[in-house]
Design a protein around this motif. Structure first.
Motif, PDB file in Angstrom:
ATOM      1  N   UNK A   9       0.684  -1.079  -0.005  1.00  0.00           N
ATOM      2  CA  UNK A   9      -0.004  -0.304  -0.176  1.00  0.00           C
ATOM      3  C   UNK A   9       1.046   1.260   0.369  1.00  0.00           C
ATOM      4  N   UNK A  10       0.515   1.921  -0.296  1.00  0.00           N
ATOM      5  CA  UNK A  10       1.184   3.530   0.091  1.00  0.00           C
ATOM      6  C   UNK A  10       0.817   4.217   0.570  1.00  0.00           C
ATOM      7  N   UNK A  11       1.819   4.738   1.447  1.00  0.00           N
ATOM      8  CA  UNK A  11       1.201   6.431   2.037  1.00  0.00           C
ATOM      9  C   UNK A  11       1.217   7.572   1.981  1.00  0.00           C
ATOM     10  N   UNK A  12       0.799   8.623   1.673  1.00  0.00           N
ATOM     11  CA  UNK A  12       0.593   9.821   1.476  1.00  0.00           C
ATOM     12  C   UNK A  12       0.397  10.850   2.007  1.00  0.00           C
ATOM     13  N   UNK A  13       1.421  11.295   2.209  1.00  0.00           N
ATOM     14  CA  UNK A  13       1.120  12.946   4.339  1.00  0.00           C
ATOM     15  C   UNK A  13       0.227  13.178   3.716  1.00  0.00           C
TER      16      UNK A  13
ATOM     17  N   UNK B  24      -6.557  15.541   3.488  1.00  0.00           N
ATOM     18  CA  UNK B  24      -6.092  14.842   4.913  1.00  0.00           C
ATOM     19  C   UNK B  24      -4.414  13.703   4.211  1.00  0.00           C
ATOM     20  N   UNK B  25      -4.477  12.948   5.403  1.00  0.00           N
ATOM     21  CA  UNK B  25      -3.156  11.878   4.862  1.00  0.00           C
ATOM     22  C   UNK B  25      -4.476  10.720   3.746  1.00  0.00           C
ATOM     23  N   UNK B  26      -3.281  10.163   2.749  1.00  0.00           N
ATOM     24  CA  UNK B  26      -4.272   8.761   1.769  1.00  0.00           C
ATOM     25  C   UNK B  26      -3.390   8.266   2.047  1.00  0.00           C
ATOM     26  N   UNK B  27      -4.830   6.889   2.092  1.00  0.00           N
ATOM     27  CA  UNK B  27      -3.594   5.390   2.219  1.00  0.00           C
ATOM     28  C   UNK B  27      -4.437   4.857   0.564  1.00  0.00           C
TER      29      UNK B  27
ATOM     30  N   UNK C 290       0.679  -3.308  11.806  1.00  0.00           N
ATOM     31  CA  UNK C 290       1.478  -2.803  13.243  1.00  0.00           C
ATOM     32  C   UNK C 290       2.351  -3.215  14.014  1.00  0.00           C
ATOM     33  N   UNK C 291       2.864  -4.540  13.619  1.00  0.00           N
ATOM     34  CA  UNK C 291       3.460  -5.542  13.769  1.00  0.00           C
ATOM     35  C   UNK C 291       4.589  -5.371  12.947  1.00  0.00           C
ATOM     36  N   UNK C 292       4.056  -5.337  11.369  1.00  0.00           N
ATOM     37  CA  UNK C 292       5.460  -5.432  10.546  1.00  0.00           C
ATOM     38  C   UNK C 292       5.702  -4.317  10.652  1.00  0.00           C
ATOM     39  N   UNK C 293       5.796  -3.403  11.067  1.00  0.00           N
ATOM     40  CA  UNK C 293       6.046  -2.058  10.614  1.00  0.00           C
ATOM     41  C   UNK C 293       6.816  -1.442  11.961  1.00  0.00           C
ATOM     42  N   UNK C 294       6.424  -1.747  13.055  1.00  0.00           N
ATOM     43  CA  UNK C 294       6.895  -2.326  14.170  1.00  0.00           C
ATOM     44  C   UNK C 294       7.205  -0.023  14.487  1.00  0.00           C
ATOM     45  N   UNK C 295       6.434   0.361  13.945  1.00  0.00           N
ATOM     46  CA  UNK C 295       4.816   2.082  14.370  1.00  0.00           C
ATOM     47  C   UNK C 295       4.070   2.581  13.706  1.00  0.00           C
ATOM     48  N   UNK C 296       3.980   3.531  15.160  1.00  0.00           N
ATOM     49  CA  UNK C 296       2.229   3.697  14.668  1.00  0.00           C
ATOM     50  C   UNK C 296       2.292   5.310  14.350  1.00  0.00           C
ATOM     51  N   UNK C 297       2.721   5.154  13.114  1.00  0.00           N
ATOM     52  CA  UNK C 297       2.175   6.692  12.533  1.00  0.00           C
ATOM     53  C   UNK C 297       1.275   6.975  11.215  1.00  0.00           C
ATOM     54  N   UNK C 298       1.510   5.549  10.718  1.00  0.00           N
ATOM     55  CA  UNK C 298       1.024   5.624   9.410  1.00  0.00           C
ATOM     56  C   UNK C 298      -0.767   5.424   9.529  1.00  0.00           C
ATOM     57  N   UNK C 299      -1.353   6.759   9.449  1.00  0.00           N
ATOM     58  CA  UNK C 299      -2.844   7.032   9.793  1.00  0.00           C
ATOM     59  C   UNK C 299      -3.173   7.896   8.617  1.00  0.00           C
ATOM     60  N   UNK C 300      -4.154   7.318   8.077  1.00  0.00           N
ATOM     61  CA  UNK C 300      -4.440   8.371   7.122  1.00  0.00           C
ATOM     62  C   UNK C 300      -6.062   8.725   6.976  1.00  0.00           C
ATOM     63  N   UNK C 301      -6.142   9.828   6.651  1.00  0.00           N
ATOM     64  CA  UNK C 301      -8.238  10.466   6.728  1.00  0.00           C
ATOM     65  C   UNK C 301      -8.768   9.959   5.598  1.00  0.00           C
ATOM     66  N   UNK C 302      -8.533   9.817   4.614  1.00  0.00           N
ATOM     67  CA  UNK C 302      -8.813   8.550   3.720  1.00  0.00           C
ATOM     68  C   UNK C 302      -8.513   7.231   2.687  1.00  0.00           C
ATOM     69  N   UNK C 303      -9.306   6.518   3.105  1.00  0.00           N
ATOM     70  CA  UNK C 303      -8.152   5.164   1.983  1.00  0.00           C
ATOM     71  C   UNK C 303      -9.173   5.349   0.153  1.00  0.00           C
TER      72      UNK C 303
END
Length: 330
Positions: A178-182, A191-194, A223-236
């Motif tokens: 997937x692509x995270x677009x800040x 908003x950020x998008x996924x 969440x466990x794959x990335x080990x990070x809690x920052x991939x948030x998105x307003x829209x998918x």
């Protein structure tokens, strides 16, 4: 010599004098071959009776799909970003009007694709716009047309320009991405998008999403794959036009907890057996109290015993099924 295109999945193959004898992508269990058998076309023939439709999905986000619907109805998304445009996912048809529209928006710096069902005519697009292609290396065996423009990447994430990030989620395919677009690179207060293809699918009720081939192992969760809690998105944004889910945060969507779902799934076989057991108990009690005819009681008892016994064999003694549930419970 032609680069033949599979009519069923839209994948373009390496140049050959005759159509390929088979399409490995369609023969895979995640796709299918038509009842009439494999069919093939070419980019030139496809353009004679199909055209691309372009539609604004959001500011600086252009959706591109083919009409009448071709292959599995793929859609590409053109992201307009300050450091260069990115084509997310791909479609088979590339026509003159699409080329003109994309060039008017600044061309394409790179193509990134979620999984093999969207590889389509990616080489045609990359060569026409002088772009490179980012594919996860776990899916490299599904590339039917090789090219030096393809850059295979490894690991969990790949940072692009303007803060955009490719994230390997697995699931549908091992290399599923997937692509995270800040929000910062979207501009205009967006908003950020996924962008997810159908690794995460936005369903008809756009408040929700679904998952294809979700890994049972909790290490496969986002969440466990990335080990990070920052991939948030307003829209998918998923595979289909006009489907956009809101309020998404890593692998928990609108209260859907995959680990809890996994726990409940492990106990579902016990619920089935308990249901048949209760039918036998209640039917026996009602019959003993003469609240139902004895013929009805015995019919219920016998039917529940037969189907309950078959269910018990299937869930507890059929080797592959029993192993699956034991692993889910562990």
């Amino acid at each position: 010599m032609e680069n033949f295109i599979c009519v069923q999945c839209g994948t373009q193959f390496a140049v050959s004098a005759q159509p390929p004898s088979r399409c490995p992508i369609c023969e895979d269990e995640r796709q299918f071959v038509r009842h009439a058998g494999q069919e093939w076309t070419t980019l030139k023939r496809l353009a004679t009776d199909h055209h691309n439709r372009r539609e604004e999905e959001a500011p600086r986000l252009l959706g591109i799909g083919t009409e009448p619907e071709f292959a599995i109805g793929q859609r590409a998304l053109l992201l307009q970003s300050p450091g260069g445009n990115l084509l997310w996912d791909c479609i088979s048809l590339l026509d003159d009007k699409t080329i003109a529209e994309v060039n008017a928006r600044g061309g394409i710096r790179a193509v990134a694709i979620s999984h093999p069902h969207f590889y389509s005519s990616m080489i045609e697009w990359a060569e026409r716009f002088d772009a490179q292609i980012f594919l996860h290396t776990a899916d490299r065996d599904w590339v039917m047309r090789k090219s030096s423009r393809i850059q295979f990447w490894e690991g969990t994430t790949l940072s692009l320009w303007d803060g955009m990030t490719l994230i390997n989620c697995g699931g549908h395919f091992d290399g599923g991405t997937v692509l995270h677009w800040p929000a910062a690179s979207r501009g205009g207060g967006s908003k950020a998008a996924l962008l997810t293809g159908d690794i995460i699918t936005v369903v008809q009720d756009r408040r929700y999403v679904s998952f294809m081939n979700v890994p049972v192992d909790p290490s496969g969760t986002f969440e466990n794959r990335t080990g990070r809690d920052e991939w948030r998105a307003g829209h998918t944004y998923g595979i289909a036009a006009h489907r956009r889910a809101a309020r998404c945060r890593h692998w928990n969507f609108d209260g859907v907890d995959l680990l809890r779902l996994r726990f409940l799934q492990a106990w579902s076989r016990h619920v089935v057996i308990a249901m048949f057991t209760l039918i036998i108990v209640y039917a026996s009690i009602l019959g003993a109290l003469d609240l139902i005819r004895h013929s009805m009681m015995w019919r219920a008892v016998i039917d529940a015993a037969i189907f309950g016994g078959l269910s018990a064999w299937y869930f507890y003694f059929k080797r592959n099924v029993a192993t699956y549930f034991r692993e889910s419970a562990s």
